[in-house]
Design a protein around this motif. Structure first.
Motif, mmCIF file in Angstrom:
data_model
loop_
_atom_site.group_PDB
_atom_site.id
_atom_site.type_symbol
_atom_site.label_atom_id
_atom_site.label_comp_id
_atom_site.label_asym_id
_atom_site.label_seq_id
_atom_site.Cartn_x
_atom_site.Cartn_y
_atom_site.Cartn_z
ATOM 1 N N UNK A 82 69.507 -14.070 -31.104
ATOM 2 C CA UNK A 82 68.169 -14.235 -30.562
ATOM 3 C C UNK A 82 67.554 -12.871 -30.252
ATOM 4 N N UNK A 83 66.346 -12.636 -30.759
ATOM 5 C CA UNK A 83 65.687 -11.344 -30.585
ATOM 6 C C UNK A 83 65.399 -11.036 -29.120
ATOM 7 N N UNK A 84 64.987 -12.041 -28.364
ATOM 8 C CA UNK A 84 64.670 -11.817 -26.948
ATOM 9 C C UNK A 84 65.911 -11.393 -26.168
ATOM 10 N N UNK A 85 67.048 -12.046 -26.450
ATOM 11 C CA UNK A 85 68.277 -11.687 -25.753
ATOM 12 C C UNK A 85 68.779 -10.305 -26.183
ATOM 13 N N UNK A 122 62.996 -18.196 -21.280
ATOM 14 C CA UNK A 122 63.049 -19.168 -20.190
ATOM 15 C C UNK A 122 64.387 -19.904 -20.271
ATOM 16 N N UNK A 123 65.396 -19.350 -19.589
ATOM 17 C CA UNK A 123 66.756 -19.860 -19.782
ATOM 18 C C UNK A 123 67.106 -21.016 -18.860
ATOM 19 N N UNK A 124 67.934 -21.897 -19.408
ATOM 20 C CA UNK A 124 68.559 -22.953 -18.619
ATOM 21 C C UNK A 124 69.932 -22.479 -18.156
ATOM 22 N N UNK A 157 80.252 -23.966 -23.910
ATOM 23 C CA UNK A 157 79.436 -24.953 -24.628
ATOM 24 C C UNK A 157 77.985 -24.940 -24.129
ATOM 25 N N UNK A 158 77.731 -24.240 -23.023
ATOM 26 C CA UNK A 158 76.383 -24.228 -22.451
ATOM 27 C C UNK A 158 75.426 -23.322 -23.216
ATOM 28 N N UNK A 184 72.623 -17.281 -23.723
ATOM 29 C CA UNK A 184 71.601 -18.113 -23.115
ATOM 30 C C UNK A 184 71.350 -19.413 -23.837
ATOM 31 N N UNK A 185 70.732 -20.320 -23.128
ATOM 32 C CA UNK A 185 70.185 -21.552 -23.684
ATOM 33 C C UNK A 185 68.786 -21.680 -23.127
ATOM 34 N N UNK A 186 67.800 -21.764 -23.995
ATOM 35 C CA UNK A 186 66.409 -21.775 -23.570
ATOM 36 C C UNK A 186 65.957 -23.199 -23.252
#
Length: 295
Positions: A82-85, A122-124, A157-158, A184-186
């Motif tokens: 992911x580019x943002x990360x 916007x991460x979960x 797994x998150x 991350x997970x968005x």
């Protein structure tokens, strides 16, 4: 010349029936010589980095591939680059160099999540692994997998996305390579340039979901890294020299004991102090050779 080497390595009357190399003053001089050599090598690395330096080959492409291989071995889905990360990871690396700290949280209290939010991710769920002082991508991933907390991040797994930054600089007074890994997970994934490793063992990732607004340079920047191949690798040089000296001492100690036993030579001082000095000397070398750190 033969008498010199016999005097140096074989117990005889000329060295008071103890190999000269095992005499305390020789051991102390050798340790001082190695410390001086390490100091001179550090200075030479700064002035002549292309001739004498640390051979480094760490790329985000390899880190991504190896990370996903670890996940797929356990039946987990591969993570998407992911580019943002990756940009957040770069910001974190720059911040560590600028503020001269080695920690997840900066001295002013800045957390890793601040850099992720700056990139509008916007991460979960979110996580971070750090590494420094490693010289290959494989060593970095193995270092993370060898630590319970880092391994938990790699195999969680998150997470769905991942980003990397590999940056050279001076940290805590030492030239080093920092590797920052962001997970991350968005909550609401946006359409952006990402990369996924296929289920096969291909050596290069396959680009997907590439919008028209993303330039070739932006995509390629995701696979940046640090490669440095000096004429002489200082780490290998130090390691090989240390191994040679340790093996030499072991051989001389064994030879010394065999000869003394066969000739039934009585000595007032045994080998205990020699052994202690040798073990201390070996431990010092091992400490000096420790390079890679994870956090």
């Amino acid at each position: 010349m033969k008498d010199f080497f016999r005097h140096l390595f074989i117990p005889r009357e000329s060295n008071n029936h103890r190999s000269k190399i095992l005499h305390h003053n020789v051991i102390v001089l050798l340790i001082l010589f190695l410390f001086l050599g390490q100091f001179l090598m550090t200075s030479l690395k700064q002035d002549f980095s292309q001739i004498l330096g640390v051979s480094t080959n760490i790329t985000t492409q390899e880190l991504l591939l190896m990370t996903n291989q670890k996940r797929q071995q356990l039946g987990l889905n591969p993570l998407i680059l992911n580019e943002k990360l990756s940009e957040a990871a770069s910001l974190k690396a720059v911040d560590m160099f600028a503020k001269n700290y080695w920690a997840h949280n900066a001295p002013d209290g800045t957390t890793p999540w601040v850099f992720i939010k700056k990139e509008n991710y916007d991460y979960l769920y979110a996580g971070e692994n750090l590494a420094r002082g490693f010289t290959t991508s494989n060593d970095v991933v193995d270092g993370w997998m060898g630590s319970a907390k880092h391994r938990e991040n790699v195999l969680s797994k998150n997470y769905q996305d991942i980003g990397f930054a590999v940056v050279n600089g001076k940290l805590l007074g030492e030239d080093t390579t920092l590797v920052v890994e962001m997970f991350g997970s968005e909550k609401s994934p946006s359409n952006q340039a990402v990369s996924r490793v296929s289920n096969s063992t291909t050596t290069s990732p396959i680009l997907i979901e590439r919008p028209k607004t993303t330039t070739e340079n932006q995509v390629l920047s995701l696979f940046a890294g640090v490669k440095n191949f000096p004429s002489i690798d200082s780490v290998s040089l130090s390691s090989n020299l240390s191994i040679f000296i340790i093996l030499l001492f072991i051989v001389v100690l064994i030879l010394d004991m065999i000869i003394i036993e066969r000739k039934k030579i009585a000595r007032l001082v045994g080998h205990n102090l020699d052994h202690v000095l040798f073990l201390g000397f070996t431990f010092t070398l091992i400490v000096l050779l420790i390079r890679g750190l994870t956090l």
